[in-house]
Design a protein around this motif. Structure first.
Motif, short mmCIF file in Angstrom:
data_model
loop_
_atom_site.label_atom_id
_atom_site.label_comp_id
_atom_site.label_asym_id
_atom_site.label_seq_id
_atom_site.Cartn_x
_atom_site.Cartn_y
_atom_site.Cartn_z
N THR A 1 0.84 -1.21 0.00
CA THR A 1 0.00 0.00 0.00
C THR A 1 0.87 1.26 0.00
OG1 THR A 1 -0.17 -0.06 2.41
CG2 THR A 1 -1.92 -1.15 1.15
N ARG B 1 3.31 13.06 15.34
CA ARG B 1 1.93 12.60 15.27
C ARG B 1 1.23 12.72 16.62
NH1 ARG B 1 0.26 7.05 12.47
NH2 ARG B 1 -1.93 7.10 12.92
N ASN C 1 -3.52 8.67 18.41
CA ASN C 1 -3.84 7.99 17.16
C ASN C 1 -3.27 6.58 17.19
OD1 ASN C 1 -4.79 7.61 14.63
ND2 ASN C 1 -3.39 9.02 13.63
N ILE D 1 -1.30 0.39 13.55
CA ILE D 1 -1.59 -0.95 13.02
C ILE D 1 -0.41 -1.86 13.33
CG2 ILE D 1 -1.96 -2.29 10.92
CD1 ILE D 1 -3.22 0.25 9.65
N HIS E 1 1.65 -5.06 12.31
CA HIS E 1 1.86 -5.86 11.11
C HIS E 1 2.44 -7.22 11.49
CE1 HIS E 1 1.47 -1.77 9.69
NE2 HIS E 1 1.30 -2.21 8.46
N ARG F 1 -9.51 -2.26 21.29
CA ARG F 1 -9.24 -3.07 20.10
C ARG F 1 -7.88 -2.74 19.53
NH1 ARG F 1 -13.55 -5.22 16.74
NH2 ARG F 1 -15.32 -5.55 18.09
N ALA G 1 -5.51 -2.96 15.92
CA ALA G 1 -5.61 -3.08 14.46
C ALA G 1 -4.49 -3.99 13.97
CB ALA G 1 -5.50 -1.70 13.82
N ARG H 1 -2.71 -6.31 10.59
CA ARG H 1 -2.64 -6.42 9.13
C ARG H 1 -1.46 -7.28 8.72
NH1 ARG H 1 -1.60 -4.34 3.94
NH2 ARG H 1 0.04 -2.77 3.88
N PRO I 1 2.66 3.10 11.16
CA PRO I 1 1.83 4.04 10.41
C PRO I 1 2.54 4.36 9.11
CG PRO I 1 3.13 5.26 11.99
CD PRO I 1 3.54 3.79 12.12
N GLU J 1 -3.56 3.56 1.28
CA GLU J 1 -3.52 2.77 2.50
C GLU J 1 -4.63 1.71 2.54
OE1 GLU J 1 -3.77 5.99 2.31
OE2 GLU J 1 -2.18 6.97 3.44
N SER J 2 -4.40 0.72 3.44
CA SER J 2 -5.31 -0.42 3.55
C SER J 2 -6.72 -0.02 3.99
CB SER J 2 -4.74 -1.42 4.57
OG SER J 2 -4.68 -0.83 5.85
N ARG K 1 -12.15 2.82 7.32
CA ARG K 1 -11.37 3.56 6.31
C ARG K 1 -11.41 2.76 5.02
NH1 ARG K 1 -4.94 4.60 7.02
NH2 ARG K 1 -4.89 2.36 6.61
N ALA L 1 -12.31 5.29 13.63
CA ALA L 1 -10.86 5.24 13.45
C ALA L 1 -10.33 6.64 13.76
CB ALA L 1 -10.49 4.84 12.03
N PRO L 2 -9.67 6.82 14.92
CA PRO L 2 -9.30 8.17 15.33
C PRO L 2 -8.49 8.92 14.27
CG PRO L 2 -8.94 6.63 17.12
CD PRO L 2 -9.29 5.81 15.91
N GLY L 3 -7.69 8.18 13.50
CA GLY L 3 -6.83 8.82 12.50
C GLY L 3 -7.62 9.54 11.41
O1 TXA Z 1 -1.83 0.51 4.41
C1 TXA Z 1 -1.72 0.82 5.60
O2 TXA Z 1 -2.60 0.56 6.43
C2 TXA Z 1 -0.42 1.52 6.04
C3 TXA Z 1 0.74 0.54 5.86
C4 TXA Z 1 2.05 1.08 6.39
O3 TXA Z 1 0.42 -0.68 6.45
N1 TXA Z 1 -0.52 1.98 7.39
C5 TXA Z 1 -1.31 3.03 7.73
O4 TXA Z 1 -1.25 3.37 9.07
O5 TXA Z 1 -1.99 3.65 6.94
P1 TXA Z 1 -1.81 4.74 9.65
O6 TXA Z 1 -1.32 4.76 11.05
O7 TXA Z 1 -1.39 5.87 8.78
O8 TXA Z 1 -3.36 4.58 9.66
C6 TXA Z 1 -4.01 3.68 10.56
C7 TXA Z 1 -5.50 3.92 10.59
C8 TXA Z 1 -5.83 5.24 11.27
O9 TXA Z 1 -6.94 5.83 10.63
C9 TXA Z 1 -6.19 4.77 12.69
O10 TXA Z 1 -7.04 5.66 13.37
C10 TXA Z 1 -6.87 3.44 12.41
O11 TXA Z 1 -6.12 2.88 11.35
N2 TXA Z 1 -6.79 2.54 13.58
C11 TXA Z 1 -5.70 1.97 14.12
N3 TXA Z 1 -6.01 1.24 15.21
C12 TXA Z 1 -7.33 1.34 15.38
C13 TXA Z 1 -8.28 0.84 16.34
N4 TXA Z 1 -7.87 0.07 17.35
N5 TXA Z 1 -9.56 1.16 16.20
C14 TXA Z 1 -9.97 1.95 15.17
N6 TXA Z 1 -9.14 2.47 14.24
C15 TXA Z 1 -7.85 2.18 14.33
#
Ligand code: TXA
Ligand code: MG
Length: 343
Positions: free
Chosen positions: A33, A56, A60, A63, A65, A115, A117, A119, A140, A178-179, A193, A224-226
């Motif tokens: 991704t 950051r 937030n 994920i 991996h 929870r 996340a 992947r 991230p 992103e995923s 997302r 998803a807080p992000g």
């Molecule tokens: O493709 C991807 O997912 C990339 C590659 C590097 O794997 N990673 C990525 O991570 O985009 P990041 O941190 O930019 O985005 C993670 C998203 C954010 O919107 C965050 O809020 C959400 O996933 N997220 C993570 N853990 C969560 C949880 N426990 N509950 C709800 N949302 C969560």
């Protein structure tokens, strides 16, 4: 700190990177991704370094991996039948699943949420490194917070030079967006997302798939807080136009009126031929009109190129929000601060 880019890694290089991750330092990793900024997902101090390097907000969540579906067992309370069905269908691949976390996962990884996340990336070099590391890797996207996500090792270097010891270079990412992030319940899946795995692909496996209401209505708080932060933003102001090539070309002419500086244009081949000669335009053709995969693949790369060239305005052609187009338009909405015009 000097940042070293490792391309064509040897076994010894991969072992060094795995040991670096285990010992609590950061390594930027390739995925299908975008590039990730990896840290030991069981080590709260290592994850603090991610927040520091990206600038950051620390609420937030990250994920984690993993190299395969089996590796999540110690990280979660339970793998429901629904979750297992998604894992069997889409891993390795661009699907992130949130599940109730076990005590092994530090609160730092989840921003205090119950929870976690998870992947499993569809990238052999990434999975090889994850296997060698032997710990889940929190990652991230490897950009400074708020900037477009990196899809090459050079993009990562631009943002992270001097902030991290290593970048594992495996060439450009194949997907470029992103995923998909989903929350799994016994009877339904909520898309938090949109990404590479589309709603209809999920529906082929499970009957009930819904979007988080925050993706539909601006006034709802996203799960998803992000998703609430300003994201993916280029330096110049940006407009997105969705429509027939002739309508897009016409709209670009209108929007560029009075703009004296260079203008970055992200367009299809069909629209490009209609725009005509305008020396202010720096055009990047993503491919055929309506091709969401091609647009998604080139989107972040083009925004970073436009930043590099100091354009004063960005005009981008969008796609209809169907299939993978939902994910691409979600990123375009955010990058343009919702300057999206449907013709
Ligand atoms: O493709 C991807 O997912 C990339 C590659 C590097 O794997 N990673 C990525 O991570 O985009 P990041 O941190 O930019 O985005 C993670 C998203 C954010 O919107 C965050 O809020 C959400 O996933 N997220 C993570 N853990 C969560 C949880 N426990 N509950 C709800 N949302 C969560
Ligand atoms: Mg990101």
């Amino acid at each position: 700190m000097d940042t070293r880019i490792i391309s064509n890694p040897s076994e010894a290089d991969l072992d060094l990177l795995a040991e670096t991750l285990r010992s609590g330092e950061l390594v930027a990793i390739p995925t299908e991704t975008v590039y990730g900024l990896g840290a030991n997902g069981l080590d709260a101090e290592a994850m603090d370094k991610i927040y520091a390097a990206k600038g950051r907000p620390s609420d937030n969540p990250l994920i984690l991996h993993v190299p395969d579906g089996e590796s999540i067992r110690p990280l979660v309370k339970d793998i429901s039948v629904t979750a297992q069905a998604l894992i069997d269908a889409f891993w390795p691949g661009p699907l992130t699943i949130t599940l109730p976390k076990s005590d092994l996962v530090p609160d730092r990884a989840t921003g205090g949420l119950s929870r976690v996340a998870l992947r499993c990336p569809d990238h052999y070099l990434c999975r090889d490194l994850l296997k060698r590391a032997g710990v889940p890797v929190a990652a991230p996207s490897a950009n400074i917070s708020g900037r477009p996500s990196p899809t090459t090792a050079q993009d990562v270097y631009h943002d992270m030079n001097g902030r991290i010891p290593y970048i594992l270079d495996a060439g450009p990412c194949t997907i470029g967006v992103e995923s998909t992030v989903v929350e799994v319940h016994d009877d339904k899946v909520i898309i938090l997302r949109p990404g590479g795995i589309t709603k209809s692909m999920l529906e082929d496996v499970l009957p009930t798939v819904v979007y988080d209401t925050a993706l539909i209505s601006e006034s709802t708080k996203p799960k998803a807080p992000g998703m609430k932060y300003t994201h993916y933003a280029p330096d110049a102001s940006m407009y997105v136009v969705v429509g027939k090539p002739s309508d897009v070309a016409e709209a670009f002419k209108e929007l560029s009126k009075g703009c004296r500086g260079p203008i970055g244009c992200l367009v299809s081949h069909e629209t490009h031929v209609l725009i005509g000669m305008d020396e202010r335009f720096q055009c990047h053709c993503f491919g055929q009109h309506g091709d969401a995969l091609a647009l998604g693949h080139d989107f972040y790369k083009s925004l970073l190129q436009f930043n590099e060239n100091h354009v004063t305005l960005i005009l981008a052609e969008g796609v209809e929000p169907h299939g993978f187009g939902v994910a691409v338009m979600n990123r375009m909405e955010k990058a343009s601060s919702h300057h999206v015009i449907y013709k």
